[in-house]
Design a protein around this motif. Sequence first.
Motif, mmCIF file in Angstrom:
data_model
loop_
_atom_site.group_PDB
_atom_site.id
_atom_site.type_symbol
_atom_site.label_atom_id
_atom_site.label_comp_id
_atom_site.label_asym_id
_atom_site.label_seq_id
_atom_site.Cartn_x
_atom_site.Cartn_y
_atom_site.Cartn_z
ATOM 1 N N PRO A 41 0.845 -1.196 0.000
ATOM 2 C CA PRO A 41 0.000 0.000 0.000
ATOM 3 C C PRO A 41 0.881 1.247 0.000
ATOM 4 C CG PRO A 41 -0.553 -1.484 1.825
ATOM 5 C CD PRO A 41 0.718 -1.987 1.231
ATOM 6 N N CYS A 42 0.395 2.312 -0.605
ATOM 7 C CA CYS A 42 1.243 3.500 -0.754
ATOM 8 C C CYS A 42 1.372 4.240 0.582
ATOM 9 C CB CYS A 42 0.653 4.433 -1.799
ATOM 10 S SG CYS A 42 1.602 5.945 -1.964
ATOM 11 N N PRO A 43 2.613 4.339 1.084
ATOM 12 C CA PRO A 43 2.819 5.053 2.347
ATOM 13 C C PRO A 43 2.800 6.570 2.152
ATOM 14 C CG PRO A 43 4.915 4.206 1.528
ATOM 15 C CD PRO A 43 3.864 3.767 0.544
ATOM 16 N N VAL A 44 2.859 7.005 0.894
ATOM 17 C CA VAL A 44 2.917 8.447 0.651
ATOM 18 C C VAL A 44 1.522 9.052 0.814
ATOM 19 C CG1 VAL A 44 3.504 10.245 -1.022
ATOM 20 C CG2 VAL A 44 4.920 8.178 -0.854
ATOM 21 N N HIS A 45 0.537 8.486 0.110
ATOM 22 C CA HIS A 45 -0.815 9.015 0.271
ATOM 23 C C HIS A 45 -1.624 8.194 1.283
ATOM 24 C CE1 HIS A 45 -2.080 5.967 -2.802
ATOM 25 N NE2 HIS A 45 -3.234 6.026 -2.162
ATOM 26 N N GLN A 46 -0.963 7.235 1.930
ATOM 27 C CA GLN A 46 -1.585 6.430 2.992
ATOM 28 C C GLN A 46 -2.777 5.626 2.476
ATOM 29 O OE1 GLN A 46 -0.235 6.691 6.153
ATOM 30 N NE2 GLN A 46 0.652 8.719 6.265
ATOM 31 N N HIS A 63 7.216 4.435 -7.195
ATOM 32 C CA HIS A 63 6.101 4.891 -8.021
ATOM 33 C C HIS A 63 4.799 4.463 -7.353
ATOM 34 C CE1 HIS A 63 4.520 6.344 -11.895
ATOM 35 N NE2 HIS A 63 3.504 5.561 -11.578
ATOM 36 N N CYS A 64 3.815 5.342 -7.371
ATOM 37 C CA CYS A 64 2.489 4.987 -6.857
ATOM 38 C C CYS A 64 1.518 5.013 -8.032
ATOM 39 C CB CYS A 64 2.051 5.971 -5.771
ATOM 40 S SG CYS A 64 0.275 5.867 -5.422
ATOM 41 N N PHE A 65 0.870 3.868 -8.258
ATOM 42 C CA PHE A 65 -0.050 3.754 -9.391
ATOM 43 C C PHE A 65 -1.461 4.181 -8.998
ATOM 44 C CE2 PHE A 65 3.447 0.908 -10.175
ATOM 45 C CZ PHE A 65 3.762 1.172 -11.492
ATOM 46 N N LYS A 67 -3.380 6.986 -6.055
ATOM 47 C CA LYS A 67 -3.682 8.410 -5.923
ATOM 48 C C LYS A 67 -2.515 9.326 -6.319
ATOM 49 C CE LYS A 67 -5.653 11.643 -2.612
ATOM 50 N NZ LYS A 67 -5.785 11.915 -1.191
ATOM 51 N N CYS A 68 -1.293 8.961 -5.954
ATOM 52 C CA CYS A 68 -0.146 9.838 -6.254
ATOM 53 C C CYS A 68 0.084 9.951 -7.759
ATOM 54 C CB CYS A 68 1.137 9.341 -5.614
ATOM 55 S SG CYS A 68 1.087 9.187 -3.831
ATOM 56 N N GLN A 69 -0.139 8.851 -8.480
ATOM 57 C CA GLN A 69 0.091 8.836 -9.930
ATOM 58 C C GLN A 69 1.466 9.398 -10.274
ATOM 59 O OE1 GLN A 69 -1.556 7.618 -12.634
ATOM 60 N NE2 GLN A 69 -2.998 6.630 -11.247
#
Length: 372
Positions: A41-46, A63-65, A67-69
Amino acid sequence: MPSSTWVNFADIKKRVSIADVLLKFYRIDNLKHDGDKLIGPCPVHQGDSPRAFHADTTKNLWHCFSKCQGGGNQLDLVAKKEDISIRDAALKLQAFFLSGESSAGHPPTPATKAVPEKPAQTPAPGGSSTESTDETTKEENPPLDLKLDLKPDHPHLLHDRGLKLETVKHFGIGYCSRGMLRGMIAIPIHDDESVLVAYAGRRLKPVDIRAHGKYRLPKGFKKELVLYNLHRAKEYQEEHGLILVEGFFSVVKLYEAGLKNVVAPMGCELSEEQAQLCSEAKEVIIIFDGNDAGYHGAATAKAKLTPYVPVRVVKLPLDTEPESFPGKTLRWVINGITALDLAEVNFVARPTAPAPNAARTDHSGRPSPTET
Ligand SMILES: [Zn+2]
């Protein structure tokens, strides 16, 4: 408050891996190893999508596929996750991993090779306090411990280049009558924290220029670590971005045209470090000189900047340079390329103001390919 702490982005990226950031700095425990990758899971956008986030532990990219895109390197991850600047992200990682004794509990895994333990504090010459490690001290320009007494009202500046006296004084430029730069126009160079680190000398006598080139930079000065005028231009970078030109006097001329967000790599080659120095700008608009070296330099600079910041390129007609055009025209082109959201503009207008003789040539400090 700008701090005087020197931070070397390249060094931090080399010594703190993306795995260090994820597993030791943030202690994220829900990422799965898959070969060279960490996936979860993306830790950047949680987010909670189980495969949204991919980190490449060899290339040190993420890379986040979802929300961050998007993605980036180690510094981008911290900056984006905490909504802080790249510089502040670098300072955080530096403090956590590289500040000597305090990092003992969480030794970093060097992303490349191991660095021997050294005392962290090295007083910089000139008494300015820096918190750099021994490793980074090698990679910086120490503060310059002298200030030259320069004459701003020299005819080369006011007459040949047609500059206003107040402009010349603003940039601290002037004729030098003693010392190493005797008989030259001296240009003070500051790092991005406004610390004076060098003077460039512009030779005036044709015989000297033929023998040594137009510009003299001090021995040992690491030009590749500094963007000329960034300490003044950075005030505007978040709102207006940065304009990247080749040389000192393009910066000065564009300032007179009302463009204050102009910086120069002091030549047509942008270094990796200089590219990183632009990473906090909204965008970078490259306007290099209209010649083969400038066209090639602009393309290379664009490639180096693209990982950090949106880039646009204004391609000038052959045998022109930014100073060849009236300020109004330059402002029009720059506003236009941004307003129309163009990546590149082939500017075909003829220069309406002839470039002053002295400015028709290369400012790189090295002979340009077209120069004899
Ligand atoms: Zn994300």
